[in-house]
Design an enzyme around this catalytic site. Structure first.
Site, PDB file in Angstrom:
ATOM      1  CB  SER A   1       9.511 -24.899  14.367  1.00  0.00           C
ATOM      2  OG  SER A   1      10.686 -24.346  13.805  1.00  0.00           O
TER       3      SER A   1
ATOM      4  CE1 TYR B   1       6.865 -27.211  15.872  1.00  0.00           C
ATOM      5  CE2 TYR B   1       5.831 -26.484  13.831  1.00  0.00           C
ATOM      6  CZ  TYR B   1       5.852 -26.527  15.213  1.00  0.00           C
ATOM      7  OH  TYR B   1       4.854 -25.892  15.918  1.00  0.00           O
ATOM      8  N   GLY B   2      11.782 -29.800  12.162  1.00  0.00           N
ATOM      9  CA  GLY B   2      12.467 -30.298  10.963  1.00  0.00           C
ATOM     10  C   GLY B   2      12.812 -31.770  10.961  1.00  0.00           C
TER      11      GLY B   2
ATOM     12  CD  GLU C   1      17.657 -23.002  17.847  1.00  0.00           C
ATOM     13  OE1 GLU C   1      17.694 -23.859  18.746  1.00  0.00           O
ATOM     14  OE2 GLU C   1      16.635 -22.722  17.200  1.00  0.00           O
TER      15      GLU C   1
ATOM     16  CB  CYS D   1      16.320 -23.768   7.042  1.00  0.00           C
ATOM     17  SG  CYS D   1      16.274 -23.901   8.835  1.00  0.00           S
ATOM     18  CB  THR D   2      13.764 -19.989  10.090  1.00  0.00           C
ATOM     19  OG1 THR D   2      14.038 -21.229  10.766  1.00  0.00           O
ATOM     20  CG2 THR D   2      12.314 -19.936   9.661  1.00  0.00           C
TER      21      THR D   2
END
Ligand code: DGL
Length: 269
Positions: free
Chosen positions: A11, A42-43, A152, A184-185
């Site tokens: 995403s 997207y989550g 982020e 999760c990434t």
């Protein structure tokens, strides 16, 4: 032997944590990465939207003639993988299967914690697979929506990330899990903070590392490795500004991005 590239999508930029593992596991392979930076996250989106977006992502990678597609995104792997596998012939590898298998072999006491985006946790993807393989397993899942924006914004080991970790993981820790799936990434960047909070006796399972191992096994089994090369080609595509990609992307990749970065119009695919 197959010299075409491996396609990886996410995403956004988080999927570079999986790319890092793939580069280590398969140093001879070329990689095409697409990060949907224009439509992230997207989550928190609906299943329909996630499927629609991920079809664009797959179509783009197919236009780059990749030999296999890796879904680095925990949410897409949880919510959309069956729809994608139904629609496309290209081999598609998501993070859930390999990560669940690794968690099962790591856990001694049969208590496994799962953390991910709201989409991943709501889908029940990990619990389903874990219980299918071992019905007596006990799972404790928790969505951690603040983790993505925290990472982020550079909060890996700050007071804020510690506070949020306590809030999110207290219950899972109290249940006595000995294994925690980082589904999760973005979570590998919080690994130190999470490990400190959970304690030494809890094994953290990194979905990116597991999908890289699963990809290697798939290439082995199907004779799809590339020939040895002097220099690999890494190409990165995003759906929003390329500015900043090198900085934030470099954090996820944990090294300097030294490949070509290009912006594409993903809605056209
Ligand atoms: N890449 C997503 C995942 O691993 C996290 C970011 C998002 O919500 O899109 O689930």
């Amino acid at each position: 032997m197959d010299n075409r590239s491996i396609g990886v999508f996410d995403s956004g930029l988080g999927g570079l944590t999986a790319v890092k593992q793939i580069m280590q596991e398969l140093p001879e392979e070329n990689i095409v990465y697409f990060g949907d930076t224009g439509r992230v996250p997207y989550g928190t989106r609906s299943r329909e939207t996630i499927i629609k977006y991920s079809k664009n992502d797959v179509n783009f990678l197919l236009s780059e003639n990749v030999k296999v597609i890796v879904i680095a995104c925990g949410t897409v792997s949880s919510v959309a993988i069956s729809a994608l596998k139904e629609e496309y012939d290209v081999p598609i590898i998501g993070v859930v299967e390999a990560t669940a298998a690794a968690a099962l072999s790591a856990s001694k006491n049969g208590k496994i914690g799962i953390i991910g985006t709201p989409g991943t946790i709501k889908s029940g993807s990990y619990e389903r697979l874990l219980k299918e393989k071992k019905p007596q397993i006990k799972t404790f899942a928790r969505a951690c929506p603040l983790y993505v924006p925290l990472v982020e914004n550079g909060h890996f080991e700050t007071k804020v990330s510690e506070l949020v970790t306590e809030e999110y993981l207290e219950e899972i820790r109290e249940k006595g899990v000995d294994t925690l799936i980082l589904g999760c990434t973005h979570y590998p960047l919080l690994k130190k903070t999470i490990a400190r909070y959970m304690g030494d006796e809890v094994t953290l399972i990194d979905a990116g590392a597991e999908v890289a191992r699963a990809l290697k096994a798939y290439l082995d089994e199907n004779g799809l490795h590339s020939a040895k090369r002097d220099k690999q080609q890494y190409r990165y595509f995003v759906s929003d500004n390329v500015d900043g990609f090198e900085n934030l992307g470099g954090l996820f990749l944990e090294k300097k991005i030294d490949g070509q970065v290009e912006k594409i119009d993903i809605e056209k695919y």
